[in-house]
Design an enzyme around this catalytic site. Structure first.
Site, PDB file in Angstrom:
ATOM      1  N   LYS A  66      -1.384  93.606  37.335  1.00 47.37           N
ATOM      2  CA  LYS A  66      -1.613  93.694  38.772  1.00 47.37           C
ATOM      3  C   LYS A  66      -0.468  94.430  39.488  1.00 47.37           C
ATOM      4  CE  LYS A  66      -1.542  90.059  41.515  1.00 47.37           C
ATOM      5  NZ  LYS A  66      -1.135  90.162  42.868  1.00 47.37           N
ATOM      6  N   LYS A 102       0.775  98.187  29.536  1.00 51.15           N
ATOM      7  CA  LYS A 102      -0.160  97.096  29.785  1.00 51.15           C
ATOM      8  C   LYS A 102      -0.853  97.172  31.148  1.00 51.15           C
ATOM      9  CE  LYS A 102       0.342  92.308  29.407  1.00 51.15           C
ATOM     10  NZ  LYS A 102       1.183  91.127  29.355  1.00 51.15           N
ATOM     11  N   LYS A 147      13.362  84.289  41.070  1.00 53.83           N
ATOM     12  CA  LYS A 147      12.724  84.009  42.373  1.00 53.83           C
ATOM     13  C   LYS A 147      13.774  83.938  43.479  1.00 53.83           C
ATOM     14  CE  LYS A 147       8.278  83.520  41.771  1.00 53.83           C
ATOM     15  NZ  LYS A 147       7.266  84.234  42.492  1.00 53.83           N
TER      16      LYS A 147
END
Ligand code: TRP
Length: 330
Positions: A197, A194, A111
């Site tokens: 999003k 997979k 992050k």
């Protein structure tokens, strides 16, 4: 009954991959355990969302999870920020957690790399807030993906350290419950693996018939079987995997035979698949719309959830205060 807690990160709409993964698992668990599910809206503040988006995404999550079959009578669902007890425990846990160990968490490092201009203290203490979410209910099982392993390790460390410091056996060490092991992995429509999003290869539960058809018809295929009974390449296997979860077994068998005798026409297969995905999604979509349209009902469900969560949270916190040495003075 064993206590289970799981947090839902507010990150957009549910897709078929989520449905056959986390959501199906939640639905099963609500019958077997004492479950509590919550929307992790405090966690979402690390990226400074707009105020109106916070409310909106809570409603979206509630509508979608309820439509999928979370039964708030069996498994209360609440909004994290409705349970202030979590923050008090978060403070206590932070006092026993060291800067160095928080800095070593890979999700923090990631992050910090992704948002270098906003490496805030909330980001650093994300694991202790998550630990508080879990320990506030003294939960023993936490259904999470593999990516949460380090956060779970921190939650166990928080539990262990608290017990050690005060010489008590108060917090159980919460264990991850990995559902991915026995769940069907839903592939994306781009042949890349997979459904996810970030890959932009999803069929969302809220997608309408036209959108579903368009997405399925655009799915990646190959130039067809080269010999009878040959193994299917990944892009084709992916379509069959989707078919196995939404279509009748006869349909799968029909196209399997067509593949094996080399008479398969991908256009036909996709048309059938689109229809079956639509038939699968339509009733869920209708429920999502019905829940979303009744915000009073959503609020009532979240309020009831928060009441139950606060009851459980309060019981923990009263004992924690005693253990730490805070005695009621007012
Ligand atoms: N960190 C989790 C995720 O990113 C969300 C979460 C927050 C959570 N608090 C939790 C999950 C407590 C389980 C238990 O998906």
């Amino acid at each position: 009954m064993e206590k289970v807690v799981s947090g839902i990160r507010p990150t957009g709409n549910l897709h078929l991959g989520n449905y056959f993964g986390a959501v199906t698992n939640f639905i099963k668990m609500q019958d077997q355990y004492d479950c509590l599910f919550f929307i992790a809206d405090w966690h979402s503040l690390t990226t400074h969302p707009k105020p109106q988006d916070i409310q909106q995404s809570a409603n979206t999550i509630l509508s979608e999870y309820l439509a999928c079959g979370i039964d708030p009578e069996k498994a209360p669902i609440y909004v994290q920020s409705d349970v202030p007890e979590v923050l008090e425990l978060y403070l206590y846990l932070n006092m026993n957690t060291y800067l160095g160990e928080l800095e070593r968490v890979t999700t923090f490092k990631e992050k910090a790399r992704q948002q270098p201009d906003n490496v805030n203290a909330g980001l650093l203490t994300y694991p202790t807030l998550m630990a508080s979410d879990i320990l506030i209910h003294r939960a023993v099982k936490v259904p999470v993906g593999k990516d949460q392993e380090q956060n779970m390790e921190m939650a166990r460390k928080c539990a262990r350290r608290f017990n050690n410091i005060y010489g008590v056996d108060f917090f159980p060490e919460p264990q991850s419950f990995h559902f991915t092991a026995n769940a069907v992995k839903i592939p994306g429509l781009d042949g890349s693996g997979k459904m996810g999003k970030s890959q932009d290869n999803c069929i969302y539960l809220k997608d309408d018939a036209k959108t579903i058809r368009k997405k399925v018809m655009k799915a990646v295929t190959d130039c067809g079987p080269q010999a009878p009974n040959s193994p299917k390449p990944e892009v084709i296997e992916n379509l069959f995997t989707l078919m196995r979860v939404v279509s009748k077994p006869e349909t799968v068998q029909f196209f399997d035979e067509k593949w094996n005798d080399c008479s398969i026409r991908y256009g036909d297969l996709k048309k059938q698949l689109a229809e079956d995905v639509e038939a699968f999604c339509a009733p869920i979509r209708e429920k999502i719309q019905a829940y979303a349209a009744d915000t009073d009902n959503l609020r009532a469900i979240a309020r009831r959830g928060a009441e139950k969560a606060r009851e459980s949270a309060n019981a923990t916190l009263q004992e924690v205060r005693q253990i730490i040495g805070f005695h009621k003075t007012v």
